[in-house]
Enzyme design. Structure first.
Site: not given
Length: 570
Positions: A481-482
């Protein structure tokens, strides 16, 4: 009867030969008058004695009691024999000083002799006659006459040659003209007009062989005369100019040292002029080269354009020129019917240039050595040079940019990666280099929404540092996600840069974001013990990727965690 005539003829011929053998003026074989005729066509041949060798004509000779006698030598034979004038249909006959063939045959080829004589005078000359075959395109080994037409000059004509005397003026022959193999009819600019062929305007495309076939009747028989000539389109006199000397010219200087070879070309252009005598010559000090006591060689070459314009080149050569020769005047002259021109060549002795061989060699060698040293220094110390420039001349990126963190660290959540991030990366980047790191598990508040807080932290950071390892690429993790958020931010807004640090080798992955990132971004590799020293290559590469900060680095070893001295035990 025929046999008796032959015997009598040979007898009298032998008597004549024996009587005149010692006092007959024999002009030999006139090879300049080689006559070529087509097989099965009429031929009329005048005795050359009255045209080239004697000052009186046949009528005068006949009135003086001289008799003209004909005989011949067959091809590849040496025996002279009289000509048989009693062949059927008078195929061979004589009329005054003309020998007639109606028509010729191939075996008529040989050397023919006409002898003018009486009891006190004798003169004779021989000439070759060649009877040749023709093909359907009028090709033959005959030497063709050349007729020249001026290009784009207006109406010009050629006339069917060598047909006079074959038929009386009361006979109207049929004339057919051909260009090569093709009958001339409906041509754009070429019109047959009986014995003449008119060219309304001549072009280069009109070059070629033209044939006229003259058909006429005689004594109930039909004869054909075939005459071929070559048309050559040449330059028009309207465009003719005086000779033009292209070289020597004012732009070329012939510089030579004594002992070298001197070559000076004289290149002259001549417009085509009918019957013009084109001349090119050199003078040295106003004299002909033969009158100068030097070893001079002059070679000439000639070339022609499609319209017969001529270019002549005379190269003056002196093998070993002396200093005296280099002071002489060399002038090229040219002359045609349009005028005469001259041009002097500029010749001088070459002044030797100062020789700085050693100095130039040393200077060049020093320059090359300096360049090599600079390349090596840059290749080895480019990171240090970039960091030095950033430290002294770089612009601080953190001023008024609205960011709270220098680096957001993205990593796989397991014990080994957490230890690397919290102890090694944080310890050096924060404690040694003074960067402010955002580590989600350390800086996030309890009870918040992970997705929202992750995106918020990334927005507040200047760099996204991705620690790559096999666990990082597992689907559905916060680390991915990051990564996606950072890459989208970098691509759309450009206010964050992504740094890839390979903690452990990652095999081929199906995560397309990571594939794309590794393609366009440089990967900084962690090499274990080799990379722990803060002044090593790994940390310098990382520093170059970090934002430029002017704030002083933290030097206290116990501020906010471990210093480098404690990394040795990690």
């Amino acid at each position: 009867m025929t046999l008796l005539w032959c015997v009598v003829s040979l007898y009298f011929y032998g008597i004549l030969q024996s009587d005149a053998s010692e006092r007959c003026d024999d002009w030999g074989l006139d090879t300049m008058r080689q006559i070529q005729v087509f097989e099965d066509e009429p031929a009329r041949i005048k005795c050359p004695l009255f045209e080239h060798f004697l000052k009186f004509n046949y009528s005068t000779a006949h009135s003086a009691g001289l008799t003209l006698i004909w005989y011949w030598t067959r091809q590849d034979r040496d025996l002279e024999e009289p000509i048989n004038f009693r062949l059927p249909e008078n195929r061979i006959s004589k009329e005054k000083d003309v020998l007639w063939f109606r028509p010729t045959l191939l075996n008529d080829t040989g050397n023919y002799t006409c002898m003018l004589r009486n009891t006190t005078y004798c003169s004779k000359v021989a000439f070759p006659l060649e009877v040749v075959q023709k093909d359907s395109c009028f090709n033959s080994p005959m030497k063709l006459p050349v007729h020249k037409l001026y290009i784009e000059y207006g109406i010009q004509r050629i006339t069917c040659p060598n047909v006079d005397g074959y038929f009386p003026s009361s006979v109207k022959p049929t004339i057919t003209w051909y260009m090569g193999c093709y009958k001339i009819q409906n041509f754009n600019n070429v019109i047959p007009e009986g014995m003449n062929l008119s060219f309304l305007i001549a072009f280069i495309s009109n070059n070629g062989n033209y044939t006229c076939v003259v058909t006429y009747p005689e004594n109930g028989r039909t004869f054909h005369l075939t005459r071929t000539l070559t048309v050559k389109v040449v330059g028009s006199p309207k465009n003719a100019v005086p000779p033009v000397i292209h070289s020597p010219n004012d732009h070329v200087v012939y510089e030579k040292e004594p002992g070298e070879e001197l070559l000076i070309p004289c290149t002259v252009y001549f417009s085509f002029l009918m019957d013009s005598r084109n001349e090119v010559w050199w003078t040295i000090d106003g004299k002909k080269p033969d009158d100068i006591p030097i070893d001079v060689t002059i070679n000439e070459s000639i070339s022609h354009s499609r319209t017969e314009d001529e270019t002549r080149t005379q190269i003056l050569s002196i093998k070993k020129v002396t200093s005296e020769d280099l002071k002489r005047s060399y002038v090229c002259h040219a002359r045609s019917a349009k005028g005469e021109v001259a041009k002097a060549a500029t010749v001088k002795q070459k002044v030797p240039a100062p020789r700085y061989t050693v100095e130039l060699a040393c200077g060049f060698g020093a320059t090359v050595l300096l360049v090599v040293i600079l390349i090596v220094v840059y290749h080895v110390y480019w990171l240090e040079m970039v960091l030095f420039y950033r430290a002294h001349f770089g612009t601080d990126e953190t001023i008024l940019d609205g960011k709270e963190y220098d680096i957001y660290v993205s990593y796989a959540r397991n014990a080994e990666e957490e230890e690397f991030v919290l102890l090694t990366l944080r310890g050096v980047l924060e404690n040694e280099f003074g960067y402010k790191l955002c580590i989600f598990d350390r800086d996030s508040l309890p009870g918040g929404i992970v997705t929202d807080e992750t995106l918020s932290f990334i927005q507040k950071s200047r760099r996204l540092l991705v620690v790559l390892s096999p666990n990082y690429v597992l689907q559905g993790t916060q680390a991915l996600l990051e990564l996606k958020a950072g890459l989208e931010n970098m691509a759309s807004q450009g206010n964050i840069n992504v740094i890839l640090v390979q903690y452990k080798a990652v095999k081929e992955t199906k995560v397309k974001e990571l594939k794309r990132a590794k393609t366009v971004l440089t990967v900084i590799k962690w090499k274990g013990e080799k990379s722990k020293y803060p002044q090593g290559r790994f940390w310098k590469q990382l520093q170059v990727a970090m934002p430029v900060k002017k704030s002083p680095r933290r030097s206290s070893s116990d501020e906010q965690g471990l210093s480098y001295s404690s990394l040795k035990n990690v």
